[in-house]
Design a protein around this motif. Structure first.
Motif, mmCIF file in Angstrom:
data_model
loop_
_atom_site.group_PDB
_atom_site.id
_atom_site.type_symbol
_atom_site.label_atom_id
_atom_site.label_comp_id
_atom_site.label_asym_id
_atom_site.label_seq_id
_atom_site.Cartn_x
_atom_site.Cartn_y
_atom_site.Cartn_z
ATOM 1 N N UNK A 147 0.805 -1.204 -0.078
ATOM 2 C CA UNK A 147 0.091 0.069 -0.025
ATOM 3 C C UNK A 147 0.910 1.348 -0.168
ATOM 4 N N UNK A 148 2.255 1.059 0.103
ATOM 5 C CA UNK A 148 3.219 2.366 0.073
ATOM 6 C C UNK A 148 2.915 3.117 1.292
ATOM 7 N N UNK A 149 2.474 2.511 2.713
ATOM 8 C CA UNK A 149 2.272 3.004 3.751
ATOM 9 C C UNK A 149 3.405 2.932 4.808
ATOM 10 N N UNK A 150 4.365 3.624 4.811
ATOM 11 C CA UNK A 150 5.617 3.534 5.548
ATOM 12 C C UNK A 150 5.289 3.529 7.198
ATOM 13 N N UNK A 151 4.283 4.618 7.586
ATOM 14 C CA UNK A 151 4.004 4.479 8.945
ATOM 15 C C UNK A 151 3.426 3.014 9.244
ATOM 16 N N UNK A 152 2.462 2.588 8.604
ATOM 17 C CA UNK A 152 1.892 1.236 9.169
ATOM 18 C C UNK A 152 2.958 0.188 8.846
ATOM 19 N N UNK A 153 3.923 0.155 8.052
ATOM 20 C CA UNK A 153 5.004 -0.712 7.960
ATOM 21 C C UNK A 153 5.975 -0.612 9.252
ATOM 22 N N UNK A 190 12.685 0.510 -0.462
ATOM 23 C CA UNK A 190 11.714 -0.394 -0.237
ATOM 24 C C UNK A 190 10.352 0.290 -0.471
ATOM 25 N N UNK A 191 9.831 0.826 0.172
ATOM 26 C CA UNK A 191 8.400 1.579 0.203
ATOM 27 C C UNK A 191 8.872 2.936 -0.937
ATOM 28 N N UNK A 192 9.883 3.628 -0.644
ATOM 29 C CA UNK A 192 10.123 4.586 -1.254
ATOM 30 C C UNK A 192 10.350 4.370 -2.825
ATOM 31 N N UNK A 193 10.627 3.158 -3.176
ATOM 32 C CA UNK A 193 10.842 2.750 -4.757
ATOM 33 C C UNK A 193 9.584 2.086 -5.013
ATOM 34 N N UNK A 194 8.581 2.286 -4.411
ATOM 35 C CA UNK A 194 7.238 1.635 -4.731
ATOM 36 C C UNK A 194 7.021 0.369 -4.915
ATOM 37 N N UNK A 240 9.326 -9.651 -6.025
ATOM 38 C CA UNK A 240 9.376 -8.207 -5.902
ATOM 39 C C UNK A 240 9.155 -7.499 -7.053
ATOM 40 N N UNK A 241 8.469 -6.411 -7.123
ATOM 41 C CA UNK A 241 8.566 -5.524 -8.170
ATOM 42 C C UNK A 241 8.608 -4.050 -7.582
ATOM 43 N N UNK A 242 8.214 -3.083 -8.474
ATOM 44 C CA UNK A 242 8.337 -1.854 -8.254
ATOM 45 C C UNK A 242 9.748 -0.855 -9.068
ATOM 46 N N UNK A 243 10.285 0.162 -8.486
ATOM 47 C CA UNK A 243 11.382 0.878 -9.145
ATOM 48 C C UNK A 243 12.650 0.568 -8.549
ATOM 49 N N UNK A 244 12.722 -0.505 -7.637
ATOM 50 C CA UNK A 244 14.088 -0.934 -7.230
ATOM 51 C C UNK A 244 14.432 -2.271 -7.734
ATOM 52 N N UNK A 245 14.854 -3.133 -6.991
ATOM 53 C CA UNK A 245 15.022 -4.510 -7.235
ATOM 54 C C UNK A 245 13.788 -5.303 -7.814
ATOM 55 N N UNK A 246 13.988 -6.098 -8.741
ATOM 56 C CA UNK A 246 12.833 -6.899 -9.417
ATOM 57 C C UNK A 246 13.109 -8.242 -9.262
ATOM 58 N N UNK A 247 12.431 -9.278 -8.737
ATOM 59 C CA UNK A 247 12.786 -10.700 -8.937
ATOM 60 C C UNK A 247 12.237 -11.272 -7.674
ATOM 61 N N UNK A 248 12.554 -12.622 -7.709
ATOM 62 C CA UNK A 248 12.264 -13.436 -6.576
ATOM 63 C C UNK A 248 13.077 -12.991 -5.323
#
Length: 155
Positions: free
Chosen positions: A66-72, A103-107, A128-136
């Protein structure tokens, strides 16, 4: 009552009937269910099956997706830590700094592909997907009474 061992042909027919009548759907598992892998990594572990993800772990996964850093951050104990391939970030502010950059900062998105549990340790395999590492990756969570004491990321 002891059930006899099912024969593969019988399993296929039963699964087809259940799918056809709508009792079981094909495609994605229901929310919170993991994929199936019948062999545990250790004989005392629960195998990777459609076991429910424990609530503290599910909250962390949901917050990340959810991109919710505080909840994380709220899912961790006061001295909780993230171990990202040997780099350890301990405490709320250190985890926040790591998450904002990697992590959350790279969606990040986490698509769970399997879950196994051994005592208070839960390993979630995910794509894992997003704008950082992608893969298992594997995420091993150590649960404490007041939250997650560790999230270790490995491949």
């Amino acid at each position: 009552m002891t059930w006899p061992v099912a024969r593969p042909a019988v399993i296929v027919v039963v699964c087809a009937l259940l799918t056809a009548c709508g009792a079981v759907s094909q495609g994605e598992p229901p929310p919170g269910a993991a994929s199936v892998n019948s062999s545990p990594a250790h004989p005392l572990e629960t195998p990777m099956t459609a076991i429910p993800v424990p609530v503290p772990v599910q909250l962390a996964l949901d917050a990340a997706n959810d991109g919710d850093t505080e909840a994380f951050l709220d899912t961790f104990t006061a001295d909780g830590a993230v171990d990202d391939w040997g780099r350890v970030f301990r405490g709320r502010e250190a985890i926040r700094g790591w998450s904002d950059k990697e992590f959350i900062g790279v969606r990040v998105t986490l698509a769970v592909t399997g879950v196994r549990q051994s005592g208070n340790r839960v390993t979630v395999s995910a794509t894992v997907g997003g704008d950082g590492f992608n893969g298992p990756s594997d995420f091993t969570f150590v649960m404490a009474e007041d939250g997650l004491s560790l999230m270790r990321i490995t491949g």
